[in-house]
Motif scaffolding. Structure first.
Motif, PDB file in Angstrom:
ATOM      1  N   ILE A 262      11.724 -18.526 -42.346  1.00  0.00           N
ATOM      2  CA  ILE A 262      11.891 -17.114 -41.980  1.00  0.00           C
ATOM      3  C   ILE A 262      13.334 -16.910 -41.558  1.00  0.00           C
ATOM      4  O   ILE A 262      13.882 -17.711 -40.794  1.00  0.00           O
ATOM      5  CB  ILE A 262      10.918 -16.724 -40.844  1.00  0.00           C
ATOM      6  CG1 ILE A 262       9.471 -16.726 -41.351  1.00  0.00           C
ATOM      7  CG2 ILE A 262      11.282 -15.355 -40.273  1.00  0.00           C
ATOM      8  CD1 ILE A 262       8.448 -16.420 -40.269  1.00  0.00           C
ATOM      9  N   GLY A 264      16.517 -13.832 -40.581  1.00  0.00           N
ATOM     10  CA  GLY A 264      17.012 -12.479 -40.404  1.00  0.00           C
ATOM     11  C   GLY A 264      18.236 -12.264 -41.280  1.00  0.00           C
ATOM     12  O   GLY A 264      19.206 -13.022 -41.201  1.00  0.00           O
ATOM     13  N   GLU A 265      18.202 -11.235 -42.127  1.00  0.00           N
ATOM     14  CA  GLU A 265      19.300 -11.005 -43.062  1.00  0.00           C
ATOM     15  C   GLU A 265      20.619 -10.733 -42.345  1.00  0.00           C
ATOM     16  O   GLU A 265      21.693 -11.009 -42.875  1.00  0.00           O
ATOM     17  CB  GLU A 265      18.958  -9.835 -43.990  1.00  0.00           C
ATOM     18  CG  GLU A 265      19.942  -9.682 -45.131  1.00  0.00           C
ATOM     19  CD  GLU A 265      19.532  -8.608 -46.117  1.00  0.00           C
ATOM     20  OE1 GLU A 265      19.754  -8.794 -47.315  1.00  0.00           O
ATOM     21  OE2 GLU A 265      18.973  -7.584 -45.663  1.00  0.00           O
ATOM     22  N   TYR A 290      13.923 -11.067 -43.496  1.00  0.00           N
ATOM     23  CA  TYR A 290      13.676  -9.803 -42.807  1.00  0.00           C
ATOM     24  C   TYR A 290      14.930  -8.930 -42.831  1.00  0.00           C
ATOM     25  O   TYR A 290      15.978  -9.311 -42.276  1.00  0.00           O
ATOM     26  CB  TYR A 290      13.272 -10.052 -41.348  1.00  0.00           C
ATOM     27  CG  TYR A 290      11.942 -10.744 -41.148  1.00  0.00           C
ATOM     28  CD1 TYR A 290      10.942 -10.694 -42.114  1.00  0.00           C
ATOM     29  CD2 TYR A 290      11.685 -11.446 -39.974  1.00  0.00           C
ATOM     30  CE1 TYR A 290       9.724 -11.318 -41.915  1.00  0.00           C
ATOM     31  CE2 TYR A 290      10.461 -12.078 -39.767  1.00  0.00           C
ATOM     32  CZ  TYR A 290       9.491 -12.009 -40.739  1.00  0.00           C
ATOM     33  OH  TYR A 290       8.281 -12.633 -40.545  1.00  0.00           O
ATOM     34  N   ASP A 291      14.826  -7.772 -43.443  1.00  0.00           N
ATOM     35  CA  ASP A 291      15.934  -6.811 -43.447  1.00  0.00           C
ATOM     36  C   ASP A 291      16.181  -6.302 -42.029  1.00  0.00           C
ATOM     37  O   ASP A 291      15.243  -6.042 -41.265  1.00  0.00           O
ATOM     38  CB  ASP A 291      15.617  -5.622 -44.349  1.00  0.00           C
ATOM     39  CG  ASP A 291      15.530  -6.016 -45.816  1.00  0.00           C
ATOM     40  OD1 ASP A 291      16.103  -7.058 -46.193  1.00  0.00           O
ATOM     41  OD2 ASP A 291      14.879  -5.274 -46.581  1.00  0.00           O
ATOM     42  N   VAL A 293      17.265  -7.688 -39.368  1.00  0.00           N
ATOM     43  CA  VAL A 293      16.931  -8.595 -38.262  1.00  0.00           C
ATOM     44  C   VAL A 293      18.032  -9.642 -38.135  1.00  0.00           C
ATOM     45  O   VAL A 293      18.642 -10.045 -39.130  1.00  0.00           O
ATOM     46  CB  VAL A 293      15.556  -9.269 -38.501  1.00  0.00           C
ATOM     47  CG1 VAL A 293      15.256 -10.324 -37.439  1.00  0.00           C
ATOM     48  CG2 VAL A 293      14.468  -8.201 -38.516  1.00  0.00           C
ATOM     49  N   PRO A 297      14.191 -13.852 -34.913  1.00  0.00           N
ATOM     50  CA  PRO A 297      13.155 -12.923 -35.396  1.00  0.00           C
ATOM     51  C   PRO A 297      11.901 -12.906 -34.541  1.00  0.00           C
ATOM     52  O   PRO A 297      11.218 -11.880 -34.473  1.00  0.00           O
ATOM     53  CB  PRO A 297      12.862 -13.430 -36.818  1.00  0.00           C
ATOM     54  CG  PRO A 297      13.374 -14.827 -36.866  1.00  0.00           C
ATOM     55  CD  PRO A 297      14.538 -14.865 -35.928  1.00  0.00           C
ATOM     56  N   THR A 301      11.382  -9.077 -33.984  1.00  0.00           N
ATOM     57  CA  THR A 301      10.248  -8.461 -34.700  1.00  0.00           C
ATOM     58  C   THR A 301       9.038  -9.380 -34.587  1.00  0.00           C
ATOM     59  O   THR A 301       8.599  -9.994 -35.564  1.00  0.00           O
ATOM     60  CB  THR A 301      10.626  -8.157 -36.163  1.00  0.00           C
ATOM     61  OG1 THR A 301       9.509  -7.589 -36.836  1.00  0.00           O
ATOM     62  CG2 THR A 301      11.136  -9.386 -36.893  1.00  0.00           C
ATOM     63  N   MET A 304       5.699  -8.861 -36.960  1.00  0.00           N
ATOM     64  CA  MET A 304       5.859  -9.289 -38.338  1.00  0.00           C
ATOM     65  C   MET A 304       5.959 -10.814 -38.427  1.00  0.00           C
ATOM     66  O   MET A 304       5.358 -11.436 -39.318  1.00  0.00           O
ATOM     67  CB  MET A 304       7.106  -8.634 -38.946  1.00  0.00           C
ATOM     68  CG  MET A 304       7.272  -8.865 -40.431  1.00  0.00           C
ATOM     69  SD  MET A 304       8.347  -7.628 -41.218  1.00  0.00           S
ATOM     70  CE  MET A 304       9.817  -7.727 -40.189  1.00  0.00           C
ATOM     71  N   THR A 305       6.690 -11.422 -37.505  1.00  0.00           N
ATOM     72  CA  THR A 305       6.834 -12.882 -37.510  1.00  0.00           C
ATOM     73  C   THR A 305       5.484 -13.555 -37.310  1.00  0.00           C
ATOM     74  O   THR A 305       5.133 -14.496 -38.029  1.00  0.00           O
ATOM     75  CB  THR A 305       7.816 -13.326 -36.410  1.00  0.00           C
ATOM     76  OG1 THR A 305       9.079 -12.662 -36.595  1.00  0.00           O
ATOM     77  CG2 THR A 305       8.036 -14.820 -36.454  1.00  0.00           C
ATOM     78  N   ASP A 308       3.221 -13.164 -40.444  1.00  0.00           N
ATOM     79  CA  ASP A 308       3.621 -14.021 -41.559  1.00  0.00           C
ATOM     80  C   ASP A 308       3.299 -15.487 -41.285  1.00  0.00           C
ATOM     81  O   ASP A 308       2.886 -16.221 -42.194  1.00  0.00           O
ATOM     82  CB  ASP A 308       5.111 -13.846 -41.843  1.00  0.00           C
ATOM     83  CG  ASP A 308       5.418 -12.535 -42.542  1.00  0.00           C
ATOM     84  OD1 ASP A 308       4.530 -12.022 -43.255  1.00  0.00           O
ATOM     85  OD2 ASP A 308       6.539 -12.018 -42.379  1.00  0.00           O
TER      86      ASP A 308
END
Length: 317
Positions: A262, A264-265, A290-291, A293, A297, A301, A304-305, A308
């Motif tokens: 995972i 963060g972009e 993740y956009d 983030v 993460p 977020t 969402m984390t 997933d």
């Protein structure tokens, strides 16, 4: 002649006095323990006076998930996931040596081997033999390094903005945050051991993330106060001089455990391209980007984390 020497001496005395006056004091260990433990907090003792702070929470009958935090953080960074995944999984978190309430390692060993010794103490204390291992940043590096050495123990890996992969061709070093920029230089390491203003820790924390809504005064206080626990500031400097043994990155493909990556972009500490490098080298990896983030993460977020991670573990376990 006397005046010639007197003026520099006076200036030196003023500078030295100002430095001592502005020096940021260490925090009191007993007060910090009272403030930053809860009913789940436990301590396990090891060699050289090491005393590791850990928490064993969630569903004790569930699959154990062991989580390792990043540089300058603590087990508190995982609480959002503990709350969201604890109904199904056994959530074990620990604070690594040189951080938080665990404090410094007397032998100053902050290598992968030294950090893994703290992990082994917690695994022994909790009686866990097989588990899902996850980590963020430095904790991610420690996680995949541990999986290389202990493939029979790690059933799955969770790598959240994990360190350890080399820069890709043409990439320059990432900008980092204020604290890490200072720690990368000898003069900066000296200054941070003596002078650690709260605003510098807050600026570093905000530069680490993209979504800042979760940062409040209590969180900044926690980072600032635990960073100033006796010995932790010195440990922070020593960790930046540890050999990260980059040759192990060439062996990451030996890890057969299913791995969720995972990222963060907007990560400014470790480029999102490192997720691609992990994916290219690991035979059994899934990648989620993740956009919007940043570097952590699980706090930026957490819903969402957690979702997933839960979906991934449902599938692979």
């Amino acid at each position: 002649m006397k005046k010639r020497y007197a003026i520099p001496l006076i200036l030196f005395a003023l500078v030295a006095g100002a430095f001592l006056y502005l020096r940021t004091p260490s925090t009191d260990p007993a007060a910090m323990e009272a403030k930053y433990t809860n009913e789940a907090s436990q301590f396990v003792e090891g060699p050289n006076g090491l005393r590791v702070h850990y928490r064993d929470q969630g569903n004790k009958a569930g699959v154990p998930i062991v989580l390792l935090h990043g540089n300058s953080a603590s087990l508190h960074t995982w609480e959002p996931l503990v709350h969201r995944l604890g109904d199904e999984y056994r959530m074990i978190t620990l604070t690594l040596p040189g951080h938080g309430l665990t404090g410094p390692n007397a032998n100053h060993d902050y290598s992968a081997k030294g950090m893994h010794e703290a992990l082994e103490l917690v695994l022994t204390a909790t009686g866990v033999e097989r588990f899902v291992l996850g980590g963020n940043s430095m904790g991610g590096w420690l996680s995949w390094r541990y999986a290389l050495d202990n493939p029979d123990k790690v059933d799955a890996l969770l790598l959240l903005d994990a360190s350890g992969m080399p820069l890709r061709e043409g990439e320059k070093a990432p900008p980092l945050n204020l604290a890490f920029r200072l720690l990368s230089h000898p003069a900066g390491r000296f200054l941070l051991r003596q002078y650690t203003p709260r605003m510098a820790l807050e600026k570093s924390l905000r530069e680490t993330v993209s979504i800042e809504d979760f940062i409040d005064d209590a969180m900044v206080d926690r980072y600032w106060e635990l960073y100033r626990l006796p010995g932790n500031r010195e440990a922070a400097g020593k960790r930046f001089m540890v050999d990260r043994e980059p040759h192990f990155a060439d062996r990451v493909g030996e890890i057969a455990a299913p791995t969720l990556i995972i990222w963060g972009e907007e990560d400014r500490l470790i480029y999102v391209t490192a997720a691609t490098t992990f994916d290219e080298r690991m035979p059994n990896a899934d990648v989620i980007i993740y956009d919007g983030v940043g570097h952590i993460p699980m706090e930026e977020t957490p819903d969402m984390t957690a979702a997933d991670i839960n979906a991934f573990l449902d599938r692979v376990l």
